[in-house]
Design a protein around this motif. Structure first.
Motif, PDB file in Angstrom:
ATOM      1  N   ALA A   4       0.738  -5.091 -12.544  1.00 19.42           N
ATOM      2  CA  ALA A   4      -0.512  -4.417 -12.718  1.00 19.42           C
ATOM      3  C   ALA A   4      -0.755  -3.463 -11.181  1.00 19.42           C
ATOM      4  CB  ALA A   4      -1.072  -5.013 -12.677  1.00 19.42           C
ATOM      5  N   GLY A   5      -0.228  -4.321 -10.531  1.00 17.92           N
ATOM      6  CA  GLY A   5       0.152  -5.067  -8.627  1.00 17.92           C
ATOM      7  C   GLY A   5       0.568  -3.761  -8.282  1.00 17.92           C
ATOM      8  N   TYR A   6       1.997  -3.085  -9.429  1.00 12.61           N
ATOM      9  CA  TYR A   6       2.824  -2.069  -8.604  1.00 12.61           C
ATOM     10  C   TYR A   6       2.132  -0.604  -9.329  1.00 12.61           C
ATOM     11  CZ  TYR A   6       6.791   0.841  -9.408  1.00 12.61           C
ATOM     12  OH  TYR A   6       8.087   2.194  -9.501  1.00 12.61           O
ATOM     13  N   MET A   7       1.887  -0.915 -10.651  1.00  9.89           N
ATOM     14  CA  MET A   7       0.851   0.404 -11.134  1.00  9.89           C
ATOM     15  C   MET A   7       0.136   0.707  -9.656  1.00  9.89           C
ATOM     16  SD  MET A   7       0.924  -0.226 -14.651  1.00  9.89           S
ATOM     17  CE  MET A   7      -0.126   1.398 -15.292  1.00  9.89           C
ATOM     18  N   ILE A   8      -0.984   0.128  -9.035  1.00 10.38           N
ATOM     19  CA  ILE A   8      -2.019   0.194  -7.981  1.00 10.38           C
ATOM     20  C   ILE A   8      -1.114   0.839  -6.642  1.00 10.38           C
ATOM     21  CG2 ILE A   8      -3.470  -0.257  -6.381  1.00 10.38           C
ATOM     22  CD1 ILE A   8      -4.695  -0.558  -9.258  1.00 10.38           C
ATOM     23  N   ARG A   9       0.132   0.577  -6.502  1.00  9.90           N
ATOM     24  CA  ARG A   9       0.894   0.818  -5.588  1.00  9.90           C
ATOM     25  C   ARG A   9       1.210   2.579  -5.246  1.00  9.90           C
ATOM     26  NH1 ARG A   9       6.513   0.258  -3.339  1.00  9.90           N
ATOM     27  NH2 ARG A   9       6.439  -1.578  -5.160  1.00  9.90           N
ATOM     28  N   THR A  10       1.635   2.017  -6.634  1.00 11.55           N
ATOM     29  CA  THR A  10       2.226   3.748  -7.131  1.00 11.55           C
ATOM     30  C   THR A  10       1.376   4.169  -7.610  1.00 11.55           C
ATOM     31  OG1 THR A  10       2.827   2.469  -8.875  1.00 11.55           O
ATOM     32  CG2 THR A  10       4.627   2.484  -7.331  1.00 11.55           C
TER      33      THR A  10
END
Length: 221
Positions: A4-10
């Motif tokens: 989820a953190g990665y998807m927010i960042r990307t």
């Protein structure tokens, strides 16, 4: 949480509750083991895990475990000020021993969960209740990523006619969900509540079997 953190960042916030997208991102960043699970929390919480998404998954896991241990130290320190009678009756390690030896706490650390953030919010609220009830409610509202745990607590405060705590919780929880909706868009929020609805369709006994406690162990036999 890492995915989820990665998807927010990307810039994939609008797909945060789209399970095929979650699975694809996990396969790319973590492992192709079909072990993906949906993200069932408000999008704002995923922001906490954006810094960890810059690390490889193994390093991110260890870093988050370290953060959880720091949170546990904070919880122990805050509680010690309110349970002096407990520590006065025996060695100073009794309180930290109780916390570390509590199975759900150990499970939360080893499984990389976010439960200790919730415990910290509750402990902070507990310390604020006598003098600043509205502020205590605001702190409790920050734990709305597991809002189902707060429903019985809020019902008790309503029965006790303590409106300030309930009003504080509603204020901060509304802010969290409002910011989350701005981050993801209305369609994604609709997917989020649909996922919650599907979770309600799972039988209570099945959920209990997955819980790391004695009742879950007995029901799983």
């Amino acid at each position: 949480l890492y995915t989820a953190g990665y998807m927010i960042r990307t810039h994939q916030a609008n797909k945060l509750y789209d399970f095929p997208s979650v699975r694809r991102n996990q396969i790319e960043r973590v492992a192709a083991d079909n072990g993906a699970v949906p993200f069932l929390h408000p999008a704002l919480e995923a922001v906490l895990f954006v810094p960890f998404s810059y690390l490889p998954y193994g390093a991110a896991y260890l870093s988050w475990a370290t953060v959880n241990l720091v949170i546990l130290v904070c919880i122990c320190t805050l509680l010690r000020l309110r349970v002096r009678s407990l520590t006065a009756l025996g060695p100073q390690w009794i309180l930290p021993g109780l916390l570390i030896g509590f199975m759900p706490v150990a499970f939360a650390v080893f499984a990389g969960q976010d439960s200790l953030i919730l415990v910290l919010a509750v402990v902070l609220a507990f310390r604020r209740v006598p003098d600043h009830e509205f502020n205590a409610g605001i702190l409790m509202g920050l734990g709305c990523f597991r809002f189902q745990l707060f429903i019985p607590i809020l019902l008790l405060f309503l029965l006790w006619r303590n409106i300030r705590i309930v009003a504080g919780w509603i204020s901060s929880a509304s802010l969290v969900f409002g910011i989350s909706a701005l981050m993801t868009g209305i369609n994604a929020e609709r997917q989020y509540f649909q996922l919650l609805g599907k979770m309600l369709g799972v039988s209570f006994s099945e959920l209990l079997q997955r819980m790391p406690n004695l009742r879950g162990l007995l029901l799983a036999q």
